[in-house]
Design a protein around this motif. Structure first.
Motif, short mmCIF file in Angstrom:
data_model
loop_
_atom_site.label_atom_id
_atom_site.label_comp_id
_atom_site.label_asym_id
_atom_site.label_seq_id
_atom_site.Cartn_x
_atom_site.Cartn_y
_atom_site.Cartn_z
N LEU A 89 -7.63 -6.66 -2.64
CA LEU A 89 -7.02 -5.56 -3.41
C LEU A 89 -6.49 -5.61 -4.76
O LEU A 89 -7.01 -4.99 -5.54
N GLN A 90 -5.92 -6.79 -5.15
CA GLN A 90 -5.43 -7.10 -6.36
C GLN A 90 -6.75 -7.28 -7.41
O GLN A 90 -6.82 -6.98 -8.55
N LEU A 91 -7.78 -8.14 -6.81
CA LEU A 91 -8.81 -8.23 -7.44
C LEU A 91 -9.65 -7.03 -7.93
O LEU A 91 -9.94 -6.91 -9.05
N ALA A 92 -9.47 -6.34 -7.00
CA ALA A 92 -10.46 -4.96 -7.27
C ALA A 92 -9.46 -4.12 -8.34
O ALA A 92 -10.24 -3.41 -9.17
N GLU A 93 -8.22 -4.26 -8.09
CA GLU A 93 -7.20 -3.44 -9.26
C GLU A 93 -7.66 -3.99 -10.49
O GLU A 93 -7.81 -3.24 -11.60
N ASP A 94 -7.55 -5.27 -10.78
CA ASP A 94 -7.51 -5.99 -12.02
C ASP A 94 -9.11 -5.77 -12.51
O ASP A 94 -9.05 -5.52 -13.77
#
Length: 185
Positions: free
Chosen positions: A79-84
């Protein structure tokens, strides 16, 4: 719901796709992938957190703490990877490290395929950033002005399009423009 190793990969992929869809306002993609995410075991509370782009994502430790919408460590990491990737594009080593670490510590870890899993997560995110931007930019599905229907969140109005030529309504689709038809005011 007990997840099998195959469904775990499915949930990670769908979390990536849905965050990208929410960030890019790709309701067409959200609608289709929400069903796939639910089938992979993603809960309604998790869907709400994935689609809530108004609230900044908390640290990974808060995403994985107990309570409604709790994510596993690999889920929170992707989720954080997709956000970043969607908002910053360039991740650098520090941006990839949480995903790599999460996959290393996962109960379903596979040391032989660790780097392949990270590459798959990054390539899925990149592909859906392109796909969602294509769908929204050309309004190929006539949904570019329809917000993503995130469960648990009130529908946010989509901003107007000040850059459209006069006489072209925001609801005019690429098909209308291509074939020379325009909606009447």
């Amino acid at each position: 719901m007990v997840q099998t190793p195959g469904s775990c990969q499915d949930d990670l992929r769908e979390i990536i796709i849905l965050r990208v869809a929410a960030r890019n306002g790709a309701s067409f993609i959200w609608i289709h992938h929400e069903q796939l995410a639910r089938a992979a075991g993603v809960s309604t509370e998790q869907l709400t957190r994935i689609g809530d782009i108004e609230t900044p994502l908390p640290e990974l430790s808060h995403l994985t703490s107990s309570g409604p919408g709790q994510f596993s460590v690999p889920q929170a990491a992707v989720l954080q990877l997709a956000e970043d990737m969607t908002t910053k594009v360039h991740l650098g080593r520090d941006g990839i490290l949480p995903t790599l670490t999460a996959f290393q510590q996962s109960p379903l870890r596979d040391p032989d395929n660790l780097h392949r899993k990270v590459v798959e997560a990054v390539s899925t995110c990149a592909a859906y950033n392109m796909t969602s931007r294509f769908v929204v930019a050309l309004d190929v599905d006539d949904r570019a002005n329809i917000p993503c229907p995130v469960p648990g969140l009130a529908a946010q109005p989509v901003s107007s399009h000040p850059g459209l030529p006069s006489g072209v309504l925001a609801s005019t689709s690429v098909n209308d423009l291509y074939f020379g038809e325009q909606a009447e005011e």
